[in-house]
Design a protein around this motif. Sequence first.
Motif, PDB file in Angstrom:
ATOM      1  N   MET A 188     -12.908 -43.050 125.082  1.00 27.10           N
ATOM      2  CA  MET A 188     -11.878 -43.214 124.072  1.00 27.10           C
ATOM      3  C   MET A 188     -11.845 -42.012 123.106  1.00 27.10           C
ATOM      4  N   LEU A 189     -13.013 -41.621 122.618  1.00 21.10           N
ATOM      5  CA  LEU A 189     -13.094 -40.486 121.695  1.00 21.10           C
ATOM      6  C   LEU A 189     -12.627 -39.201 122.371  1.00 21.10           C
ATOM      7  N   ARG A 190     -13.035 -38.998 123.610  1.00 19.22           N
ATOM      8  CA  ARG A 190     -12.648 -37.797 124.350  1.00 19.22           C
ATOM      9  C   ARG A 190     -11.133 -37.759 124.574  1.00 19.22           C
ATOM     10  N   THR A 191     -10.541 -38.909 124.858  1.00 17.94           N
ATOM     11  CA  THR A 191      -9.086 -38.978 125.041  1.00 17.94           C
ATOM     12  C   THR A 191      -8.368 -38.641 123.741  1.00 17.94           C
ATOM     13  N   PHE A 192      -8.857 -39.199 122.637  1.00 16.19           N
ATOM     14  CA  PHE A 192      -8.286 -38.901 121.323  1.00 16.19           C
ATOM     15  C   PHE A 192      -8.372 -37.403 121.042  1.00 16.19           C
ATOM     16  N   ALA A 193      -9.541 -36.817 121.287  1.00 13.74           N
ATOM     17  CA  ALA A 193      -9.733 -35.386 121.040  1.00 13.74           C
ATOM     18  C   ALA A 193      -8.785 -34.547 121.892  1.00 13.74           C
ATOM     19  N   ALA A 194      -8.633 -34.924 123.144  1.00 10.52           N
ATOM     20  CA  ALA A 194      -7.754 -34.168 124.042  1.00 10.52           C
ATOM     21  C   ALA A 194      -6.293 -34.270 123.605  1.00 10.52           C
ATOM     22  N   VAL A 195      -5.854 -35.466 123.273  1.00  7.43           N
ATOM     23  CA  VAL A 195      -4.457 -35.670 122.861  1.00  7.43           C
ATOM     24  C   VAL A 195      -4.165 -34.922 121.568  1.00  7.43           C
ATOM     25  N   THR A 196      -5.074 -35.009 120.589  1.00  3.83           N
ATOM     26  CA  THR A 196      -4.831 -34.306 119.329  1.00  3.83           C
ATOM     27  C   THR A 196      -4.855 -32.789 119.521  1.00  3.83           C
ATOM     28  N   THR A 197      -5.688 -32.305 120.430  1.00  9.33           N
ATOM     29  CA  THR A 197      -5.728 -30.869 120.714  1.00  9.33           C
ATOM     30  C   THR A 197      -4.391 -30.394 121.288  1.00  9.33           C
ATOM     31  N   VAL A 198      -3.857 -31.142 122.235  1.00 11.21           N
ATOM     32  CA  VAL A 198      -2.570 -30.771 122.839  1.00 11.21           C
ATOM     33  C   VAL A 198      -1.447 -30.847 121.802  1.00 11.21           C
ATOM     34  N   LEU A 199      -1.442 -31.890 120.984  1.00 10.81           N
ATOM     35  CA  LEU A 199      -0.424 -32.025 119.941  1.00 10.81           C
ATOM     36  C   LEU A 199      -0.502 -30.858 118.964  1.00 10.81           C
ATOM     37  N   ALA A 200      -1.710 -30.540 118.519  1.00  8.41           N
ATOM     38  CA  ALA A 200      -1.884 -29.441 117.569  1.00  8.41           C
ATOM     39  C   ALA A 200      -1.436 -28.113 118.168  1.00  8.41           C
ATOM     40  N   ALA A 201      -1.816 -27.865 119.405  1.00  4.87           N
ATOM     41  CA  ALA A 201      -1.420 -26.620 120.059  1.00  4.87           C
ATOM     42  C   ALA A 201       0.093 -26.524 120.181  1.00  4.87           C
ATOM     43  N   SER A 202       0.731 -27.640 120.472  1.00  6.34           N
ATOM     44  CA  SER A 202       2.191 -27.662 120.582  1.00  6.34           C
ATOM     45  C   SER A 202       2.853 -27.331 119.249  1.00  6.34           C
ATOM     46  N   LEU A 203       2.328 -27.896 118.176  1.00  7.58           N
ATOM     47  CA  LEU A 203       2.909 -27.637 116.855  1.00  7.58           C
ATOM     48  C   LEU A 203       2.724 -26.184 116.436  1.00  7.58           C
ATOM     49  N   VAL A 204       1.521 -25.649 116.633  1.00  6.10           N
ATOM     50  CA  VAL A 204       1.267 -24.256 116.248  1.00  6.10           C
ATOM     51  C   VAL A 204       2.089 -23.300 117.116  1.00  6.10           C
ATOM     52  N   ALA A 205       2.139 -23.566 118.405  1.00  5.81           N
ATOM     53  CA  ALA A 205       2.870 -22.679 119.316  1.00  5.81           C
ATOM     54  C   ALA A 205       4.379 -22.733 119.097  1.00  5.81           C
ATOM     55  N   SER A 206       4.886 -23.860 118.613  1.00  4.79           N
ATOM     56  CA  SER A 206       6.332 -23.975 118.395  1.00  4.79           C
ATOM     57  C   SER A 206       6.828 -23.012 117.332  1.00  4.79           C
ATOM     58  N   ASN A 207       5.965 -22.718 116.350  1.00 10.09           N
ATOM     59  CA  ASN A 207       6.293 -21.765 115.293  1.00 10.09           C
ATOM     60  C   ASN A 207       7.662 -22.047 114.670  1.00 10.09           C
ATOM     61  N   LEU A 208       7.964 -23.337 114.465  1.00 10.49           N
ATOM     62  CA  LEU A 208       9.258 -23.711 113.893  1.00 10.49           C
ATOM     63  C   LEU A 208       9.360 -23.347 112.415  1.00 10.49           C
TER      64      LEU A 208
END
Length: 80
Positions: free
Chosen positions: A1-21
């Motif tokens: 469960m913790l690993r899934t949370f960490a993975a999902v938040t990592t992908v979300l964060a990377a998406s937000l930073v990379a979007s550079n909106l």
Amino acid sequence: MLRTFAAVTTVLAASLVASNLNARITVAGFMIFIIASIAWMMDGWLETKASLVIQNVFLLVINVIGVWRWFPKAEKEAKS
């Protein structure tokens, strides 16, 4: 469960930073990266994986610097 949370938040964060909106979204991405790094460190601690803990200590510092650098720009955007 913790690993899934960490993975999902990592992908979300990377998406937000990379979007550079805008700076506010970038700051949010770095803040989510901080949460993800803490989750990965907890997972590494529980699984006795020192390399995962050490890697995410460094990533945590990098993400704190990211917030520190981008936050003034985000505040300036919010006032505009």
